[in-house]
Structures are given as C-alpha cells and as structure tokens.
Design a protein around this motif. Structure first.
Motif, PDB file in Angstrom:
ATOM      1  N   VAL A   1       0.841  -1.206   0.000  1.00 19.43           N
ATOM      2  CA  VAL A   1       0.000   0.000   0.000  1.00 19.43           C
ATOM      3  C   VAL A   1       0.870   1.248   0.000  1.00 19.43           C
ATOM      4  CG1 VAL A   1      -1.713   1.307   1.317  1.00 19.43           C
ATOM      5  CG2 VAL A   1      -1.894  -1.189   1.167  1.00 19.43           C
ATOM      6  N   ILE A   2       1.899   1.252   0.844  1.00 20.39           N
ATOM      7  CA  ILE A   2       2.797   2.403   0.930  1.00 20.39           C
ATOM      8  C   ILE A   2       3.536   2.598  -0.388  1.00 20.39           C
ATOM      9  CG2 ILE A   2       4.905   3.247   2.032  1.00 20.39           C
ATOM     10  CD1 ILE A   2       3.925   2.049   4.629  1.00 20.39           C
ATOM     11  N   ALA A   3       4.007   1.504  -0.981  1.00 19.62           N
ATOM     12  CA  ALA A   3       4.758   1.593  -2.238  1.00 19.62           C
ATOM     13  C   ALA A   3       3.889   2.133  -3.367  1.00 19.62           C
ATOM     14  CB  ALA A   3       5.326   0.228  -2.603  1.00 19.62           C
ATOM     15  N   MET A   4       2.645   1.677  -3.443  1.00 25.13           N
ATOM     16  CA  MET A   4       1.748   2.167  -4.488  1.00 25.13           C
ATOM     17  C   MET A   4       1.428   3.641  -4.280  1.00 25.13           C
ATOM     18  SD  MET A   4      -0.853  -1.067  -5.000  1.00 25.13           S
ATOM     19  CE  MET A   4      -1.709  -0.258  -6.352  1.00 25.13           C
ATOM     20  N   ALA A   5       1.219   4.047  -3.031  1.00 23.73           N
ATOM     21  CA  ALA A   5       0.968   5.462  -2.744  1.00 23.73           C
ATOM     22  C   ALA A   5       2.196   6.303  -3.063  1.00 23.73           C
ATOM     23  CB  ALA A   5       0.569   5.632  -1.278  1.00 23.73           C
ATOM     24  N   SER A   6       3.374   5.752  -2.777  1.00 23.60           N
ATOM     25  CA  SER A   6       4.616   6.484  -3.044  1.00 23.60           C
ATOM     26  C   SER A   6       4.845   6.646  -4.539  1.00 23.60           C
ATOM     27  CB  SER A   6       5.803   5.743  -2.411  1.00 23.60           C
ATOM     28  OG  SER A   6       5.649   5.656  -1.016  1.00 23.60           O
ATOM     29  N   LYS A   7       4.406   5.662  -5.319  1.00 26.26           N
ATOM     30  CA  LYS A   7       4.523   5.775  -6.777  1.00 26.26           C
ATOM     31  C   LYS A   7       3.796   7.006  -7.283  1.00 26.26           C
ATOM     32  CE  LYS A   7       3.775   3.010 -10.966  1.00 26.26           C
ATOM     33  NZ  LYS A   7       3.307   1.694 -11.477  1.00 26.26           N
ATOM     34  N   TRP A   8       2.649   7.305  -6.699  1.00 27.77           N
ATOM     35  CA  TRP A   8       1.914   8.508  -7.070  1.00 27.77           C
ATOM     36  C   TRP A   8       2.552   9.750  -6.444  1.00 27.77           C
ATOM     37  CZ3 TRP A   8      -1.698   8.296 -10.737  1.00 27.77           C
ATOM     38  CH2 TRP A   8      -2.292   7.054 -11.001  1.00 27.77           C
ATOM     39  N   ALA A   9       3.050   9.608  -5.211  1.00 26.98           N
ATOM     40  CA  ALA A   9       3.613  10.757  -4.495  1.00 26.98           C
ATOM     41  C   ALA A   9       4.843  11.327  -5.193  1.00 26.98           C
ATOM     42  CB  ALA A   9       3.962  10.363  -3.061  1.00 26.98           C
TER      43      ALA A   9
ATOM     44  N   ILE B 118       5.289  15.017  -3.277  1.00 28.57           N
ATOM     45  CA  ILE B 118       6.660  15.451  -3.026  1.00 28.57           C
ATOM     46  C   ILE B 118       6.973  16.726  -3.819  1.00 28.57           C
ATOM     47  CG2 ILE B 118       9.085  14.769  -3.091  1.00 28.57           C
ATOM     48  CD1 ILE B 118       7.347  13.095  -1.196  1.00 28.57           C
ATOM     49  N   ASN B 119       6.732  16.690  -5.112  1.00 25.38           N
ATOM     50  CA  ASN B 119       7.027  17.869  -5.930  1.00 25.38           C
ATOM     51  C   ASN B 119       6.126  19.052  -5.584  1.00 25.38           C
ATOM     52  OD1 ASN B 119       8.929  16.324  -7.164  1.00 25.38           O
ATOM     53  ND2 ASN B 119       8.111  16.507  -9.235  1.00 25.38           N
ATOM     54  N   ASP B 120       4.894  18.757  -5.179  1.00 22.85           N
ATOM     55  CA  ASP B 120       3.988  19.834  -4.783  1.00 22.85           C
ATOM     56  C   ASP B 120       4.542  20.574  -3.571  1.00 22.85           C
ATOM     57  OD1 ASP B 120       1.495  21.281  -5.000  1.00 22.85           O
ATOM     58  OD2 ASP B 120       0.884  20.244  -3.176  1.00 22.85           O
ATOM     59  N   PHE B 121       5.128  19.828  -2.651  1.00 17.64           N
ATOM     60  CA  PHE B 121       5.739  20.450  -1.461  1.00 17.64           C
ATOM     61  C   PHE B 121       6.976  21.269  -1.844  1.00 17.64           C
ATOM     62  CE2 PHE B 121       8.919  20.192   1.961  1.00 17.64           C
ATOM     63  CZ  PHE B 121       8.232  20.873   2.960  1.00 17.64           C
ATOM     64  N   VAL B 122       7.829  20.707  -2.712  1.00 20.42           N
ATOM     65  CA  VAL B 122       9.047  21.422  -3.125  1.00 20.42           C
ATOM     66  C   VAL B 122       8.701  22.707  -3.861  1.00 20.42           C
ATOM     67  CG1 VAL B 122      11.139  21.278  -4.546  1.00 20.42           C
ATOM     68  CG2 VAL B 122      10.384  19.276  -3.242  1.00 20.42           C
ATOM     69  N   ARG B 123       7.603  22.702  -4.618  1.00 17.58           N
ATOM     70  CA  ARG B 123       7.220  23.884  -5.404  1.00 17.58           C
ATOM     71  C   ARG B 123       6.726  25.036  -4.537  1.00 17.58           C
ATOM     72  NH1 ARG B 123       4.689  19.802  -9.412  1.00 17.58           N
ATOM     73  NH2 ARG B 123       6.390  19.551 -10.930  1.00 17.58           N
ATOM     74  N   TRP B 124       6.462  24.764  -3.267  1.00 13.18           N
ATOM     75  CA  TRP B 124       6.164  25.876  -2.366  1.00 13.18           C
ATOM     76  C   TRP B 124       7.370  26.805  -2.253  1.00 13.18           C
ATOM     77  CZ3 TRP B 124       3.501  23.302   2.513  1.00 13.18           C
ATOM     78  CH2 TRP B 124       2.245  22.830   2.140  1.00 13.18           C
TER      79      TRP B 124
ATOM     80  N   ASP C 205      10.715  14.063 -12.422  1.00 12.51           N
ATOM     81  CA  ASP C 205       9.970  12.803 -12.354  1.00 12.51           C
ATOM     82  C   ASP C 205      10.910  11.773 -11.731  1.00 12.51           C
ATOM     83  OD1 ASP C 205       7.981  10.956 -12.640  1.00 12.51           O
ATOM     84  OD2 ASP C 205       7.472  11.607 -14.666  1.00 12.51           O
ATOM     85  N   TRP C 206      10.779  11.599 -10.442  1.00 12.95           N
ATOM     86  CA  TRP C 206      11.754  10.852  -9.647  1.00 12.95           C
ATOM     87  C   TRP C 206      11.976   9.435 -10.144  1.00 12.95           C
ATOM     88  CZ3 TRP C 206      14.021  12.979  -5.112  1.00 12.95           C
ATOM     89  CH2 TRP C 206      13.540  14.244  -4.769  1.00 12.95           C
ATOM     90  N   LEU C 207      10.940   8.762 -10.558  1.00 12.97           N
ATOM     91  CA  LEU C 207      11.030   7.326 -10.813  1.00 12.97           C
ATOM     92  C   LEU C 207      11.444   6.970 -12.242  1.00 12.97           C
ATOM     93  CD1 LEU C 207       7.928   6.049  -8.807  1.00 12.97           C
ATOM     94  CD2 LEU C 207      10.271   6.407  -8.034  1.00 12.97           C
ATOM     95  N   ILE C 208      11.798   7.962 -13.055  1.00 12.78           N
ATOM     96  CA  ILE C 208      12.258   7.632 -14.401  1.00 12.78           C
ATOM     97  C   ILE C 208      13.767   7.871 -14.563  1.00 12.78           C
ATOM     98  CG2 ILE C 208      10.020   8.199 -15.382  1.00 12.78           C
ATOM     99  CD1 ILE C 208      11.277  10.713 -16.578  1.00 12.78           C
TER     100      ILE C 208
ATOM    101  N   ALA D 105      15.348   7.414  -8.626  1.00  5.84           N
ATOM    102  CA  ALA D 105      14.469   6.273  -8.358  1.00  5.84           C
ATOM    103  C   ALA D 105      15.036   5.427  -7.221  1.00  5.84           C
ATOM    104  CB  ALA D 105      14.312   5.430  -9.621  1.00  5.84           C
ATOM    105  N   ARG D 106      16.344   5.213  -7.246  1.00  6.76           N
ATOM    106  CA  ARG D 106      16.976   4.446  -6.166  1.00  6.76           C
ATOM    107  C   ARG D 106      16.848   5.176  -4.836  1.00  6.76           C
ATOM    108  NH1 ARG D 106      22.587   1.980  -8.821  1.00  6.76           N
ATOM    109  NH2 ARG D 106      21.557   0.272  -9.967  1.00  6.76           N
ATOM    110  N   PHE D 107      17.053   6.488  -4.862  1.00 10.69           N
ATOM    111  CA  PHE D 107      16.893   7.274  -3.642  1.00 10.69           C
ATOM    112  C   PHE D 107      15.466   7.176  -3.117  1.00 10.69           C
ATOM    113  CE2 PHE D 107      15.414  11.265  -1.768  1.00 10.69           C
ATOM    114  CZ  PHE D 107      16.262  11.372  -0.671  1.00 10.69           C
ATOM    115  N   ALA D 108      14.487   7.241  -4.015  1.00 13.51           N
ATOM    116  CA  ALA D 108      13.083   7.185  -3.613  1.00 13.51           C
ATOM    117  C   ALA D 108      12.747   5.846  -2.968  1.00 13.51           C
ATOM    118  CB  ALA D 108      12.182   7.428  -4.820  1.00 13.51           C
ATOM    119  N   VAL D 109      13.251   4.759  -3.543  1.00 15.83           N
ATOM    120  CA  VAL D 109      12.988   3.430  -2.984  1.00 15.83           C
ATOM    121  C   VAL D 109      13.574   3.314  -1.578  1.00 15.83           C
ATOM    122  CG1 VAL D 109      13.524   0.977  -3.218  1.00 15.83           C
ATOM    123  CG2 VAL D 109      12.793   2.286  -5.215  1.00 15.83           C
TER     124      VAL D 109
END
Length: 291
Positions: A118-126, A134-140, A148-151, A156-160
């Motif tokens: 569940v956490i991993a799937m939510a993180s994929k969207w986050a 994540i990016n929404d927070f940084v854009r503040w 796009d972290w996961l591409i 991607a490794r850092f995110a995992v």
C-alpha cells in the motif's frame, strides 16, 4: 529411570508434529531449491535438463543479475545507515518526558503498521512530477521545480530507499527505545555529577549500553532488507530499466514471469548462502560485544 524415559518419550511425541511441519515447510524447500538449481527448467518450452553448475556460471555473467546485486548492496547499506542514525535519534526524542508522549509514540508507529504494498503504491503517485505530493511540497519553495523521480536511475533508487526507511524506521526506533528503558537513570545522574554533558553521556553511557541491542536489531533488519521484494514490485517494477530491481525481485521475475525456475533457484541459492554467511558473521560479532 523408567519415569524419565517415559517423560522424554511423551515430550518427543508432543514435539514431533511441529518438527514434521518444520521439515516440510523449511528444510524440504531448501533442499529442493538446491536440487532444482542444478537443472535447466523452462516450463514454457517443457525443458528439464541437468546442467550442473551452469546456472551459477551464467548468473555471474548476467548483467541484469549483477545490476540487481549492486543495487541490493546500495539499498541495504543506505537503508541500514539511515535506520541506525535516525532510529537512535528518534528513540532519544521519544524517550524524553513531555506532554502527549504516549500519543506521539502511537502515531510514530502508524507507517510501520501499514502494508508495504500500500505504501509503495501510494509512493509511486507521491513521486510523480505532475501531481505528486513530493514535488507539490518542493514547489512551495521553488515554483519551477520539475523532476519525475522514478524515471531516472539515481532518483528512483533514492526514492525506494527513502520509502523503505520511512516505513520501518519507527519500528526500529521503538525497539531501540525499549533498550533505553533499561538504562538506569542513576548512571546519568552520576555522570552529570562528574561533569559530563549530554553529548559525553550519550557517547560514554547510551551508545555502549545500546550496542548489543542495536547490533542484534541491525542483523534482523539487514536480513529483511536483503529479501525485500514488495516495495520494488509495487513502486517501480524494477525500473527504470533494471536499476531498482533488488535480487529478491530478480528471483521472482525469473521464476514467475520468465518461468525459468532452474535459473531462479540458482539465484535464490546464492542469496541464501550470502544471508547465511552474513548471519554467521553478525552473530559472531554480537558475542564479542560486552554490553
């Protein structure tokens, strides 16, 4: 003498069902995995041929497996450094006396109580660039930020690693906190009388007293990291390319996607031997710790 033999026989009769279950659920699968690793088994082609150690030779020449081994090392080391450093820091915070301490301890454990899938799937969207949290927070702070972290391999490794750390860090910290509860307050009071400050007390009292506890926890958490599968499966599917494919994920891919069970078994055997060696080294080190 007769009575003792009678009780011993009764004890064996009571234990025997558990031993039989253990043999068929643990020992037999291990032996069968070692046996299958010596065969080329491709279910789709109907191939089952004895090849000896060819599978083991092949896996050390397989770029995908080597990449998976490399990232597994990075994942385990990075995650465990974070667990130890941040886990001790969080445990010290939770050990402080303040209002709402029990409530905070409960809230901290919530990520650990959630399933990793569940956490991993939510993180994929986050971590998505367009609508991710994540990016929404940084854009503040930086409205022009785009990533796009996961591409990308490194991000991607850092995110995992970050998601794995976020999930299991609270549990690690709570277990360290349990060790802190057994350190006598009188030791800190004596150190304070001798002129030791908080940092000196932490280095001379807290760390030595927690050393065995932290070492044992690190052993088990390292084993769990090595066999991690669900986080990669749900979050990145091993991508981009094969850069985030952990070795356990590679075993699953070969066995259930490629249906190359002999080759998958050989990777599993290597993983088993590595874990056995690390366990032996860790337990040997644990016996040398005085506290």
């Amino acid at each position: 003498m007769y009575a003792s033999r009678k009780y011993l026989a009764i004890a064996w009769i009571l234990v025997l069902p558990a031993l039989i279950i253990r043999v068929f659920t643990t020992i037999y699968p291990i032996i069968e995995t070692f046996r299958i690793s010596l065969y080329e088994v491709k279910l789709l082609q109907g191939i089952r041929e004895f090849v000896g150690f060819d599978n083991f030779i092949q896996l050390f020449q397989d770029s995908k497996v080597i990449t998976s081994m490399g990232f597994t090392v990075i994942f385990v080391v990075g995650s465990m450094i974070g667990h130890i450093v941040l886990g001790i820091a969080l445990a010290l915070i939770l050990n402080m006396k303040f209002a709402g301490q029990k409530i905070l301890r409960t809230i901290v454990l919530l990520p650990w109580a959630m399933p990793m899938v569940v956490i991993a799937m939510a993180s994929k969207w986050a971590f998505n660039n367009d609508y991710g949290l994540i990016n929404d927070f940084v854009r503040w702070f930086n409205p022009d930020f785009n990533l796009d972290w996961l591409i990308h391999t490194n991000t991607a490794r850092f995110a995992v690693i970050a998601v794995d750390l976020w999930k299991d860090l609270p549990f690690f910290a709570i277990l360290v906190l349990a060790g802190l509860q057994f350190i006598s307050a009188e030791m800190y009071e004596a150190a304070k009388i001798d002129g030791a400050g908080p940092i000196r007390s932490f280095i001379s009292i807290t760390l030595p007293m927690l050393s065995r506890n932290i070492l044992v926890l690190s052993i088990f958490f390292t084993m769990w990291r090595i066999t991690s599968f669900d986080i990669v499966y749900a979050m990145t599917s091993g991508g981009p390319g094969e850069s985030t494919a952990l070795i356990a994920y590679r075993v699953t891919t070969e066995a259930f996607t490629n249906l190359n069970t002999g080759y998958a078994a050989s990777i599993a055997v290597v993983l088993f031997l590595v874990m056995a060696l690390l366990s032996w080294l860790s337990m040997s080190a644990a016996k040398r710790v005085d506290y």
